[in-house]
Write an enzyme that holds these catalytic residues in place. Structure first.
Site, PDB file in Angstrom:
ATOM      1  N   GLY A   1      10.331  16.264  40.629  1.00 17.30           N
ATOM      2  CA  GLY A   1      11.746  16.138  40.266  1.00 17.30           C
ATOM      3  C   GLY A   1      12.023  16.897  38.975  1.00 17.30           C
ATOM      4  O   GLY A   1      11.250  16.844  38.030  1.00 17.30           O
TER       5      GLY A   1
ATOM      6  N   TYR B   1       6.854  17.268  54.046  1.00 19.43           N
ATOM      7  CA  TYR B   1       8.222  16.792  53.745  1.00 19.43           C
ATOM      8  C   TYR B   1       8.935  17.630  52.693  1.00 19.43           C
ATOM      9  O   TYR B   1      10.114  17.419  52.440  1.00 19.43           O
ATOM     10  CB  TYR B   1       8.202  15.303  53.331  1.00 19.43           C
ATOM     11  CG  TYR B   1       7.107  14.933  52.357  1.00 19.43           C
ATOM     12  CD1 TYR B   1       5.913  14.359  52.817  1.00 19.43           C
ATOM     13  CD2 TYR B   1       7.252  15.161  51.002  1.00 19.43           C
ATOM     14  CE1 TYR B   1       4.902  14.020  51.932  1.00 19.43           C
ATOM     15  CE2 TYR B   1       6.243  14.819  50.115  1.00 19.43           C
ATOM     16  CZ  TYR B   1       5.064  14.245  50.590  1.00 19.43           C
ATOM     17  OH  TYR B   1       4.063  13.916  49.714  1.00 19.43           O
TER      18      TYR B   1
ATOM     19  N   SER C   1       4.852  20.904  24.955  1.00 21.66           N
ATOM     20  CA  SER C   1       3.532  20.356  25.316  1.00 21.66           C
ATOM     21  C   SER C   1       3.277  20.585  26.805  1.00 21.66           C
ATOM     22  O   SER C   1       2.174  20.979  27.201  1.00 21.66           O
ATOM     23  CB  SER C   1       3.473  18.862  24.996  1.00 21.66           C
ATOM     24  OG  SER C   1       3.772  18.642  23.650  1.00 21.66           O
TER      25      SER C   1
HETATM   26  N1  PLP Z   1       4.199  23.661  19.396  1.00 21.13           N
HETATM   27  C1  PLP Z   1       4.629  23.684  18.125  1.00 21.13           C
HETATM   28  C2  PLP Z   1       4.326  24.863  17.247  1.00 21.13           C
HETATM   29  C3  PLP Z   1       5.355  22.587  17.630  1.00 21.13           C
HETATM   30  O1  PLP Z   1       5.745  22.594  16.346  1.00 21.13           O
HETATM   31  C4  PLP Z   1       5.632  21.511  18.485  1.00 21.13           C
HETATM   32  C5  PLP Z   1       6.402  20.360  18.004  1.00 21.13           C
HETATM   33  O2  PLP Z   1       6.862  20.298  16.898  1.00 21.13           O
HETATM   34  C6  PLP Z   1       5.160  21.543  19.796  1.00 21.13           C
HETATM   35  C7  PLP Z   1       4.441  22.637  20.207  1.00 21.13           C
HETATM   36  C8  PLP Z   1       5.405  20.412  20.746  1.00 21.13           C
HETATM   37  O3  PLP Z   1       6.743  20.422  21.113  1.00 21.13           O
HETATM   38  P1  PLP Z   1       7.293  19.414  22.230  1.00 21.13           P
HETATM   39  O4  PLP Z   1       7.772  18.223  21.474  1.00 21.13           O
HETATM   40  O5  PLP Z   1       8.412  20.171  22.873  1.00 21.13           O
HETATM   41  O6  PLP Z   1       6.197  19.099  23.157  1.00 21.13           O
END
Ligand code: PLP
Length: 483
Positions: free
Chosen positions: A356, A336, A154
């Protein structure tokens, strides 16, 4: 009040002799846990709030011995866990934590290196670059792809689409924001993951700024519909700027035609982001390299070793052919954070939202070394084989049907429910799912495809063997019998 004899002293860390003793015991406990995970219920039979109500509502006023705390993990936490390391875990995208990765996590916590600047973590920064380049080579991506670790897919998709926005000529959204500017439009198939839409929400593109392109009968984006949508939007005054193609969709693992989509992007000057969160890892198998065909033309791409490359959450690999654009979108260096090396060494804080950054590369490095490229490929190949075996059982049973192609390790299927209305057949499938999941021996999840409730069996745990898949199938058939 009495302080227990083995408690920590008033200041400083817990006594390291105690750490040694408890640490050894813990590693032993973890090994037993992994060996015996299949004897635990994969989904716990707990009610919401039950675990919480068993825990003290207020923090302890005084130090407690590690021994007591670890005993409480076993007594209070384990009974409330859904065991992702259970070989009967077939829900969502099943995945695994493995011994080398667990040791890598332990070391990362011990070093506590913050890989925000090269200076604050030279080895962490450079190992990250090396390991992501190894993964690039193992999956057949071309040279010139710059890799950096994000926590999740995501976040990686957010970074890719933020760079796409940065690349829109004359927009300068970073400085001016989007108010009063051209309305941006991006595209993904109707089967794309919700993280694409969420990135649009965060980036000010808005949900209306994402146009969902219809998928074909095999759940792949239709590139002709994409081209038509872009033309229509331009005519209506939108500014198209990015397309997200999916390699391995969440519901059915369908693979969008990236080569054709890349053609549209090139013609229309759109940023191409590829979401290969699940399926990207499978490209380490030589005969599955085709999965990333066309991806050499992507501007950015994400794959998740924490889904199917045997490292625990979180570790997502983000690649881009245009690191300078990603940096232009994200780099912000107050006094910084200035260092003498900034012109000659990468500061990975420049390629994402977080300052971080955990030392995540260590666990992936350890997994790649401990299994080797051939060993990783063998494990993934076995998962694909198991899925095909399961599929053949479903196909041979007249009460069930397979409802989507299964190119990888996920099978989408359903109980036919002959003679029932569609809604009633959907309810019957839900009942079967609930019954199997209640057994504690297997855990599957569901989705909707073609407006029907569909069951998914996803193989991805390193400890799953054919007997576990066979048991899941037996449970499914038993649950279907009374229906
Ligand atoms: N993209 C696809 C095709 C996914 O199936 C998923 C999660 O199952 C994601 C993105 C999101 O993954 P994450 O949990 O790493 O954000």
């Amino acid at each position: 009040m009495l302080v227990p004899a083995r408690a920590v002293s008033e200041l400083g860390d817990v006594d390291l002799e105690t750490f040694r003793v408890e640490g050894r015991r813990l590693v032993d406990w973890i090994a037993r846990y992994l060996e015996g995970a299949e004897r635990l219920p994969v989904v716990p039979r707990v009610r919401p709030g039950e675990i919480r109500s068993g825990l003290p509502a207020a923090p302890p006023p005084h130090a407690e011995p590690l021994e007591t705390i670890l005993a409480d993990v076993e007594r209070q936490i384990v009974p409330g866990l859904t065991h992702w390391n259970h070989p009967g875990f077939f829900a969502y995208f099943a995945n695994s934590s493995t011994a080398p990765a667990i040791l890598g996590e332990m070391l990362a916590a011990a070093f506590n290196a913050n890989a925000m600047l090269w200076k604050t973590a030279p080895a962490a920064t450079e190992l990250e670059m090396v390991v992501l380049d190894w993964l690039r080579q193992m999956t057949g991506l071309p040279e010139g792809f710059f890799g950096v670790i994000q926590d999740t897919a995501s976040a990686a998709t957010l970074v890719g689409l933020a760079a796409a926005r940065e690349a829109v000529p004359g927009l300068d959204a970073r400085r001016r924001g989007l108010v009063g500017q051209a309305r941006l439009r991006m595209y993904a198939s109707e089967e794309a993951h919700s993280s694409v839409e969420k990135a649009g929400i965060v980036l000010g593109i808005g949900q209306e700024g994402l146009r969902k392109i219809p998928a074909d009968a095999e759940f792949r984006m239709d590139p002709r519909a994409l081209a038509r949508a872009v033309a229509e939007d331009r005519a209506a005054g939108w500014t198209p700027f990015a397309v997200t193609a999916t390699v391995g969709t969440t519901s059915s693992t369908s693979v969008d035609p990236v080569t054709e989509i890349a053609e549209v992007c090139a013609r229309e000057r759109l940023w191409l982001h590829v979401d290969a969160a699940y399926a990207g890892s499978a490209a380490v198998v030589p005969e599955l390299r085709w999965l990333l065909r066309g991806c050499e033309r992507a501007d950015s791409l994400v794959m998740n070793p924490h889904k199917w490359l045997f490292v625990p959450v979180d570790l997502s690999a983000f690649y881009t052919r245009r690191p300078e654009v990603v940096k232009a979108a994200f780099s912000l260096v107050p006094e910084y954070l200035r260092t003498a090396e900034e012109s000659v060494a990468p500061n990975l804080m420049d390629y994402g939202v977080s300052l971080g950054r955990r030392f995540r590369a260590l666990k992936l490095w350890m997994v790649i070394r401990a299994f080797g490229a051939a060993g990783l490929a063998a494990r993934i190949r076995e998962h694909v084989r198991l899925a095909q075996v399961f599929r053949s059982w479903v196909e041979a049973d007249p009460d069930f049907e397979v409802v989507a192609p299964s190119p990888l390790s996920v099978v989408c299927f359903r109980f036919r429910g002959r003679g029932r209305s569609p809604a009633d057949a959907d309810r019957a499938n839900q009942k079967i799912l609930d019954s199997v999941n209640y057994s504690g021996e297997a855990y599957l999840s569901h989705t909707r495809l073609g407006d029907r409730t569909v069951l998914r069996l996803a193989i991805g745990n390193v400890r799953t063997e054919e007997r576990h898949v066979a048991r899941a199938w037996e449970l499914l058939r038993e649950a279907a019998r009374p229906l």
